[in-house]
Design a protein around this motif. Structure first.
Motif, PDB file in Angstrom:
ATOM      1  N   PRO A 231       3.937 -14.050  -0.349  1.00 46.83           N
ATOM      2  CA  PRO A 231       4.526 -13.089   0.595  1.00 46.83           C
ATOM      3  C   PRO A 231       5.871 -13.587   1.123  1.00 46.83           C
ATOM      4  N   GLN A 232       6.872 -12.709   1.146  1.00 57.27           N
ATOM      5  CA  GLN A 232       8.196 -13.141   1.589  1.00 57.27           C
ATOM      6  C   GLN A 232       8.751 -12.339   2.763  1.00 57.27           C
ATOM      7  N   ALA A 233       8.368 -11.053   2.875  1.00 56.70           N
ATOM      8  CA  ALA A 233       8.931 -10.243   3.974  1.00 56.70           C
ATOM      9  C   ALA A 233       7.926  -9.175   4.362  1.00 56.70           C
ATOM     10  N   ILE A 234       7.837  -8.895   5.648  1.00 59.41           N
ATOM     11  CA  ILE A 234       6.885  -7.911   6.172  1.00 59.41           C
ATOM     12  C   ILE A 234       7.629  -6.702   6.734  1.00 59.41           C
ATOM     13  N   PHE A 235       7.083  -5.503   6.446  1.00 63.00           N
ATOM     14  CA  PHE A 235       7.627  -4.273   7.042  1.00 63.00           C
ATOM     15  C   PHE A 235       6.447  -3.442   7.536  1.00 63.00           C
ATOM     16  N   ARG A 236       6.675  -2.590   8.536  1.00 66.88           N
ATOM     17  CA  ARG A 236       5.598  -1.708   9.006  1.00 66.88           C
ATOM     18  C   ARG A 236       5.327  -0.649   7.942  1.00 66.88           C
ATOM     19  N   ASP A 237       4.068  -0.301   7.746  1.00 61.22           N
ATOM     20  CA  ASP A 237       3.701   0.687   6.720  1.00 61.22           C
ATOM     21  C   ASP A 237       3.834   2.107   7.268  1.00 61.22           C
ATOM     22  N   PRO A 238       4.835   2.910   6.776  1.00 57.18           N
ATOM     23  CA  PRO A 238       5.031   4.251   7.333  1.00 57.18           C
ATOM     24  C   PRO A 238       3.974   5.242   6.855  1.00 57.18           C
ATOM     25  N   PHE A 239       3.195   4.861   5.850  1.00 61.81           N
ATOM     26  CA  PHE A 239       2.185   5.774   5.332  1.00 61.81           C
ATOM     27  C   PHE A 239       0.871   5.575   6.061  1.00 61.81           C
ATOM     28  N   ARG A 240       0.507   4.324   6.288  1.00 66.75           N
ATOM     29  CA  ARG A 240      -0.749   4.044   6.988  1.00 66.75           C
ATOM     30  C   ARG A 240      -0.553   3.881   8.482  1.00 66.75           C
ATOM     31  N   ARG A 241       0.601   3.547   8.909  1.00 65.85           N
ATOM     32  CA  ARG A 241       1.001   3.347  10.304  1.00 65.85           C
ATOM     33  C   ARG A 241       0.030   2.410  11.028  1.00 65.85           C
ATOM     34  N   GLY A 242      -0.156   2.558  12.321  1.00 65.10           N
ATOM     35  CA  GLY A 242      -0.973   1.591  13.074  1.00 65.10           C
ATOM     36  C   GLY A 242      -0.362   0.207  12.945  1.00 65.10           C
ATOM     37  N   ASN A 243      -1.217  -0.805  12.734  1.00 63.45           N
ATOM     38  CA  ASN A 243      -0.720  -2.177  12.563  1.00 63.45           C
ATOM     39  C   ASN A 243      -0.642  -2.578  11.101  1.00 63.45           C
TER      40      ASN A 243
ATOM     41  N   ASN B 221      -6.810   6.460  12.852  1.00 60.02           N
ATOM     42  CA  ASN B 221      -6.220   5.339  13.561  1.00 60.02           C
ATOM     43  C   ASN B 221      -7.309   4.278  13.748  1.00 60.02           C
ATOM     44  N   LEU B 222      -7.182   3.205  12.974  1.00 61.43           N
ATOM     45  CA  LEU B 222      -8.237   2.199  12.958  1.00 61.43           C
ATOM     46  C   LEU B 222      -8.216   1.296  14.171  1.00 61.43           C
ATOM     47  N   SER B 223      -7.052   1.206  14.849  1.00 62.35           N
ATOM     48  CA  SER B 223      -6.950   0.191  15.897  1.00 62.35           C
ATOM     49  C   SER B 223      -7.955   0.389  17.014  1.00 62.35           C
ATOM     50  N   ALA B 224      -8.491   1.602  17.123  1.00 61.31           N
ATOM     51  CA  ALA B 224      -9.506   1.816  18.153  1.00 61.31           C
ATOM     52  C   ALA B 224     -10.835   1.168  17.790  1.00 61.31           C
ATOM     53  N   THR B 225     -11.099   1.002  16.507  1.00 57.13           N
ATOM     54  CA  THR B 225     -12.435   0.557  16.098  1.00 57.13           C
ATOM     55  C   THR B 225     -12.488  -0.845  15.513  1.00 57.13           C
ATOM     56  N   THR B 226     -11.318  -1.380  15.086  1.00 59.82           N
ATOM     57  CA  THR B 226     -11.369  -2.688  14.454  1.00 59.82           C
ATOM     58  C   THR B 226     -10.031  -3.398  14.574  1.00 59.82           C
ATOM     59  N   GLU B 227     -10.069  -4.725  14.513  1.00 64.37           N
ATOM     60  CA  GLU B 227      -8.845  -5.521  14.525  1.00 64.37           C
ATOM     61  C   GLU B 227      -8.198  -5.578  13.155  1.00 64.37           C
ATOM     62  N   LYS B 228      -8.985  -5.205  12.129  1.00 62.00           N
ATOM     63  CA  LYS B 228      -8.514  -5.424  10.761  1.00 62.00           C
ATOM     64  C   LYS B 228      -7.276  -4.582  10.459  1.00 62.00           C
TER      65      LYS B 228
ATOM     66  N   ASP C 144      10.240  -2.038 -12.471  1.00 59.98           N
ATOM     67  CA  ASP C 144       9.037  -1.299 -12.077  1.00 59.98           C
ATOM     68  C   ASP C 144       8.386  -1.979 -10.876  1.00 59.98           C
ATOM     69  N   LEU C 145       8.092  -1.196  -9.861  1.00 55.87           N
ATOM     70  CA  LEU C 145       7.451  -1.729  -8.663  1.00 55.87           C
ATOM     71  C   LEU C 145       5.952  -1.559  -8.774  1.00 55.87           C
ATOM     72  N   ARG C 146       5.225  -2.589  -8.343  1.00 56.95           N
ATOM     73  CA  ARG C 146       3.768  -2.562  -8.377  1.00 56.95           C
ATOM     74  C   ARG C 146       3.248  -2.905  -7.002  1.00 56.95           C
ATOM     75  N   SER C 147       2.042  -2.459  -6.663  1.00 57.79           N
ATOM     76  CA  SER C 147       1.473  -2.862  -5.366  1.00 57.79           C
ATOM     77  C   SER C 147      -0.026  -2.701  -5.367  1.00 57.79           C
ATOM     78  N   LYS C 148      -0.676  -3.473  -4.515  1.00 57.11           N
ATOM     79  CA  LYS C 148      -2.097  -3.268  -4.258  1.00 57.11           C
ATOM     80  C   LYS C 148      -2.376  -3.748  -2.848  1.00 57.11           C
ATOM     81  N   ALA C 149      -3.506  -3.301  -2.289  1.00 59.51           N
ATOM     82  CA  ALA C 149      -3.726  -3.550  -0.877  1.00 59.51           C
ATOM     83  C   ALA C 149      -4.915  -4.466  -0.657  1.00 59.51           C
ATOM     84  N   ARG C 150      -4.878  -5.160   0.483  1.00 57.83           N
ATOM     85  CA  ARG C 150      -6.010  -5.988   0.876  1.00 57.83           C
ATOM     86  C   ARG C 150      -6.175  -5.927   2.376  1.00 57.83           C
ATOM     87  N   THR C 151      -7.358  -6.252   2.841  1.00 56.59           N
ATOM     88  CA  THR C 151      -7.656  -6.242   4.271  1.00 56.59           C
ATOM     89  C   THR C 151      -7.384  -7.609   4.864  1.00 56.59           C
ATOM     90  N   LEU C 152      -6.765  -7.631   6.037  1.00 55.49           N
ATOM     91  CA  LEU C 152      -6.560  -8.877   6.772  1.00 55.49           C
ATOM     92  C   LEU C 152      -7.391  -8.815   8.044  1.00 55.49           C
TER      93      LEU C 152
END
Lengths: 432, 356
Positions: B74-86, B11-18, B32-40
């Motif tokens: 970006p068009q729509a935001i959903f909570r990430d059920p795999f990473r959870r937190g924010n 759970n990252l929220s304890a240590t960082t805002e990111k 075919d669905l594609r994805s990649k992640a980035r830090t905000l």
């Protein structure tokens, strides 16, 4: 040593750590059911309870467990309601779920729904909608939280019960004033057999052979005598959690056969609770990779069948002088033996042979403490002069709505002619 | 093993805002669905506040190697059920650097239709019933089916429970909760007629969000089957023979259909759809001709037929709609591999904007 075989093509969860969550079933150690058996010969070495996923013991499996056990209550008020109904054969259970905007207390708060009756043998394709009316709510032991199981019955769009809907008629009987005044109680003893998945042979039995003869198995413990206890035990707790009135469980005379009891329940509840407990049992056996059967005589020969003995009493039977009321009830039942038998389950003639603690299907008999009778009265009841009776005729695949309402109807609402009554009293040696 | 689990669930929220944002887009096949992640740098709840991004279109069949950048909006935001937190999932669509939608971007055209004032006024609702089949990983054969053979014929499997009747429930159930967590409007699930086949429903969603939510739900399902070691198939007829296909029946209504007198509006809409049957069919999914045979609860692909409570029709109207005189109707033609942006906007276009 019995070896339990689980199919390797079955997709199942192999839970590798016990969960700290109290409720959801998926956290249970299914592994203990199968993996702790001593393996004799390594013919099926590690195939016991394999998930297709687990070629490698990879922590990623735990992420499905996390999702299954996810408590969504901090994020949404929505709950999941699993609507359950009885399909076209009268014994197949079907269900599907929907999201409800917030928790509910009473079935009347839930919307009616519909399903594709042409896929369950209950409607033609050109006019396929069958309507579901919610009738009873139970807590969902698989999803936890505020999620629920909903027992429904089935109607045409015009509002008529469809032919396989036995609850509607039972509800009519149970709302008759004479019946409600008598506060009918039911205690139903549901027996069932567990089968291996890839062969239709009981759990724990050697494939291509038989275990030792009946004798050591009834209520026994031990790897060579008790097969599938985890299913029975998990089912017990799941039903208690759900709010079902489960009163006990025991291992049966035939190895791989079990029994649980539901009751005492009043009126229509008995049926709702039994059907919900059957659904929970089917979901649990699904997870365990084992097949549930409610067939009344799963193995021919010197092996017990499976019944659904129904214990029954009315207010008058439970009060002083009740024993006379019980005897009168037995008299009525004796005069409607054929009607009852025809409604007590398909294939019952294979089970009610007169052997293996049954009475022959064509004979009506009763006795105190006699397990070879159609109706058995307990010694306690005889001694105290009041109590209840046990109808031992129903088969394990009986419909509890039919059986309970028929018992109430025959003993409370129906009256035989005086001559018939006198003749029957003589035949049964009943001084009423 | 425990170390990996601990790290995954950290759970990252304890240590960082990111926060971590998983940008999701549709690739070159349209399916075919594609994805990649980035830090905000901090939590975001408004898609317009998220940065545009880009990816290598030449690796997904969407751009040539010498000019490979495709831009993600970006068009729509959903909570990430795999990473959870924010942490979040972000549904995106795809543009050239010049700002034009690339050919496989079907959302852009749909968004235009859904922002037309006539369509906005009608508040179009969609409920999409996504069917899908689960296959064993190493052979393309449905889970629970014996290798080299077939299970018993269809009949016992629809909505059933039991180890001999329901294969893969853990996937379906975990998908249900994951979607609820994510904020997707998932309205139900059920086991389907063919063993190893399941269905979930998303809706009622308004306008363009139906497509966003369905694509996000498909992404979550693909991630879950990945974890489970099972292969997800949206093929409309995975097994030839006496086995049901997989569809994506689309339930639809407008404000006029939901109000009194709506049944007449519905009948007019169905008439218009009948006049554009060929156009719709060509946009309702590849391979649909293997599924729409007139058997197995479908209408033949060349026939346009509608009826009340009739599952062998192209369009089905529910009995309660007929009785109440208002409600919605179900287009049973789309295949499980349809693009919801295309189907939803085309239905709105034909029934609201198009004049025959």
């Amino acid at each position: 040593m019995a070896q339990i075989l689980a199919p390797s093509t079955q997709w199942q969860m192999r839970i590798s750590k016990p969960s700290t969550n109290a409720s959801p079933m998926t956290a249970k150690m299914w592994g203990s059911l199968l993996l702790k058996q001593n393996k004799k010969g390594a013919t099926r070495s590690s195939s016991k309870f394999r998930v297709l996923a687990l070629k490698s013991d990879n922590s990623t499996v735990n992420r499905i467990e996390d999702l299954l056990n996810l408590d969504v209550t901090p994020f949404t008020d929505k709950i999941i309601a699993e609507y359950i109904w009885i399909g076209g054969s009268g014994i197949d259970l079907r269900s599907k779920s929907r999201t409800i905007s917030k928790p509910v207390e009473h079935p009347s708060e839930l919307p009616k729904w519909n399903y594709d009756g042409s896929s369950t043998g209950q409607a033609p394709g050109e006019d396929s909608e069958v309507i579901l009316y919610p009738q009873a709510i139970f807590k969902d032991p698989f999803r936890g939280g505020n999620n629920i199981l909903v027992i429904c019955d089935t109607y045409t769009p015009a509002g008529e019960p469809i032919p396989t809907n036995k609850r509607a008629r039972a509800a009519e009987v149970f709302s008759d004033k004479k019946v409600t005044d008598e506060v009918p109680w039911f205690g139903i003893e549901q027996e069932y057999t567990l089968l291996q998945t890839n062969v239709k042979w009981p759990l724990g039995w050697p494939v291509g052979g038989y275990p030792g003869p009946q004798g050591p198995y009834y209520c026994a413990a031990g790897a060579d005598k008790s097969f599938g206890r985890d299913i029975s035990d998990a089912h017990y707790k799941a039903c208690l959690y759900a709010g079902i009135n489960i009163s006990g469980t025991n291992g049966e005379v035939m190895p791989g056969q079990w029994e649980y009891q539901v009751g005492p329940s009043v009126g229509i509840e008995a049926g709702d609770h039994i059907w919900c407990s059957r659904y929970i049992l089917e979901r649990i056996t699904e997870q365990a990779g084992v097949v549930l059967t409610l067939d009344p005589k799963p193995i021919e020969g010197d092996w017990n069948g499976a019944g659904c003995h129904t214990n029954y009493s009315t207010k008058s039977m439970r009060e002083d002088g009740g024993y006379e009321v019980i005897k009168k009830a037995i008299l009525n039942l004796s005069l409607r033996h054929k009607e009852h038998i025809s409604a007590y389950g398909e294939g019952n003639e294979r089970r009610l042979t007169g052997k293996h603690e049954t009475a022959s299907i064509n004979t009506f008999s009763w006795g105190v403490a006699n397990r070879g009778c159609s109706i058995r009265v307990g010694r306690e009841t005889e001694k105290q002069g009041k109590g209840y009776l046990e109808d031992r005729r129903p088969a394990s695949n009986m419909d509890p709505y039919v059986v309970t309402s028929l018992l109430a109807e025959t003993t409370v609402l129906w009256e035989p002619t005086l001559e018939a009554e006198a003749l029957a009293a003589q035949k049964l040696a009943l001084n009423v | 093993m425990s170390l990996l689990t601990d790290l995954l669930n950290l759970n990252l929220s304890a240590t960082t805002e990111k926060v971590i944002a998983e940008y999701i887009w549709i690739g070159g096949s349209g399916m075919d669905l594609r994805s990649k992640a980035r830090t905000l740098s901090g939590p975001v709840s408004d898609p317009s506040k998220l940065p545009k991004w880009n990816y290598d279109g030449s690796s997904t069949g969407q751009a040539p190697g010498e000019d490979s950048e495709v831009i993600l909006y970006p068009q729509a935001i959903f909570r990430d059920p795999f990473r959870r937190g924010n942490n979040i999932l972000v549904m995106c669509d795809t543009y050239t650097p010049a700002g034009d939608p690339i050919p496989t971007n079907k959302r852009a055209a749909a968004a235009k239709i859904f922002s037309h004032p006539d369509v906005v006024a009608e508040v179009p609702w969609y409920g999409i019933e996504q069917e899908y089949t689960l296959l064993q990983k190493d052979v393309k054969w449905p889970i629970g089916w014996p290798l080299g053979g077939f299970p018993g014929p269809q009949g016992p499997y629809y909505c059933a429970a039991g180890a001999d009747k329901a294969f893969g429930r853990d996937i379906v159930d975990s998908h249900y909760k994951a979607c609820l967590y994510a904020g997707i409007n998932i309205s139900g699930i059920n086991g389907e007629v063919m063993p190893g086949q399941w269905e979930f429903q998303v809706g009622p969603s308004v306008g363009i969000s139906a497509g966003d939510e369905l694509w996000a739900a498909r992404y979550i399902l693909e991630r879950i089957t990945e974890i489970a070691g099972v292969v997800l198939s949206f093929d409309p007829k995975p097994i030839q023979g006496d086995w049901n296909g997989a569809g994506a029946h689309t339930n639809y209504s407008t404000k006029s259909m939901r109000n009194d007198g709506g049944y007449e509006v519905i009948k007019k809409a169905i008439e218009k759809l009948g006049l554009r049957h060929k156009e719709h069919i060509s946009a309702y999914g590849e391979g649909n001709e293997r599924r729409l045979t007139g058997r197995h609860e479908t209408a033949d692909i060349n026939t346009f037929l509608w009826g009340v409570a009739n599952r062998g029709a192209s369009i089905r109207v529910g009995r309660d709609t007929e009785q109440a005189g208002k409600g919605y109707f179900e287009d049973r033609r789309p295949a499980s591999n349809m693009d919801p942006y295309v189907v939803t906007s085309m239905i709105a276009d034909t029934t609201i904007l198009w004049k025959p």
